[in-house]
Design a protein around this motif. Structure first.
Motif, short mmCIF file in Angstrom:
data_model
loop_
_atom_site.label_atom_id
_atom_site.label_comp_id
_atom_site.label_asym_id
_atom_site.label_seq_id
_atom_site.Cartn_x
_atom_site.Cartn_y
_atom_site.Cartn_z
N UNK A 221 -18.13 -95.19 -13.88
CA UNK A 221 -19.27 -95.16 -12.98
C UNK A 221 -19.33 -93.85 -12.23
N UNK A 222 -20.53 -93.47 -11.84
CA UNK A 222 -20.74 -92.19 -11.17
C UNK A 222 -19.97 -92.09 -9.86
N UNK A 223 -19.73 -93.22 -9.20
CA UNK A 223 -18.99 -93.19 -7.94
C UNK A 223 -17.56 -92.67 -8.12
N UNK A 224 -17.04 -92.70 -9.34
CA UNK A 224 -15.65 -92.30 -9.59
C UNK A 224 -15.48 -90.89 -10.12
N UNK B 200 -19.41 -92.47 -17.49
CA UNK B 200 -19.72 -93.48 -18.50
C UNK B 200 -18.72 -94.64 -18.47
N UNK B 201 -17.44 -94.30 -18.37
CA UNK B 201 -16.40 -95.33 -18.47
C UNK B 201 -16.15 -96.07 -17.17
N UNK C 43 -16.87 -85.26 -16.15
CA UNK C 43 -17.92 -85.91 -15.37
C UNK C 43 -18.61 -87.01 -16.18
N UNK C 44 -18.96 -86.69 -17.43
CA UNK C 44 -19.71 -87.67 -18.23
C UNK C 44 -18.80 -88.78 -18.73
N UNK C 45 -17.56 -88.47 -19.08
CA UNK C 45 -16.64 -89.52 -19.54
C UNK C 45 -16.32 -90.49 -18.40
#
Length: 188
Positions: free
Chosen positions: A93-96, A90-91, A85-87
């Protein structure tokens, strides 16, 4: 406060009684899940906030047990791997955060159960779109409007409320029905 408590309970009771109108769609969703599992597929779940907790809850009902002792069923919540979730967030976007996991784990014939009270959560909608593109069957759980998910899901279970807490309560009830019917069918 007692008056408000009674009103809340009456609203909840009315909503739960109205769930019976969704019986044909609940049956359809159940049949899609049973077919996926019988064919060696899996059930994936995703959602945000309270819906994330519901996704985990329902995946656990399949992986552990709901009411019957039986072999575990392949259910997975896309909400639990904090490193992913965080990777991804971060890389990319939260939409992905969910769509990339669907892309990684989903296979034609699997089922994605996508929970969003509004039906408009961008990351859930993107996961739904990815799933459809991959041949993954999509079961949506939304509030009564269905939002954007209404036109994207193979089966959109629009519970009869616009009030988030009521929607979430009904989602878990529908989820329990799905897991119970799936379990019954696969234990026979």
């Amino acid at each position: 406060m007692e008056k408000e408590i009674k009103a809340y309970c009456q609203e909840a009771a009315a909503g739960f009684l109205a769930l019976a109108d969704l019986a044909p769609d609940i049956r359809n969703a159940t049949e899609q899940m049973i077919e996926a599992l019988r064919n060696g597929g899996k059930i994936m779940f995703c959602g945000n906030g309270g819906s994330a907790a519901d996704a985990q809850h329902l995946a656990a009902e399949l992986e552990g047990r709901y009411l019957l002792d039986r072999p575990p069923l392949p259910g997975m919540a896309l909400t639990v791997n904090t490193s992913s979730l965080t990777a991804i967030g971060n890389d990319y976007g939260f939409e992905d955060v969910f769509s990339r996991q669907v892309q990684a784990h989903g296979r034609r014939g699997d089922v994605l159960v996508a929970l969003s009270t509004s039906g408009n959560s961008p990351n859930v909608v993107k996961a739904v779109t990815m799933a459809r593109d991959m041949g993954v069957v999509v079961v949506g759980l939304t509030g009564e409007s269905g939002g954007k998910m209404d036109g994207l899901c193979h089966v959109c279970l629009k519970v009869p409320s616009r009030f988030t807490p009521m929607i979430q309560q009904m989602h878990i009830a529908v989820g329990h029905m799905l897991c119970g019917f799936v379990e019954e069918a696969l234990v026979k």
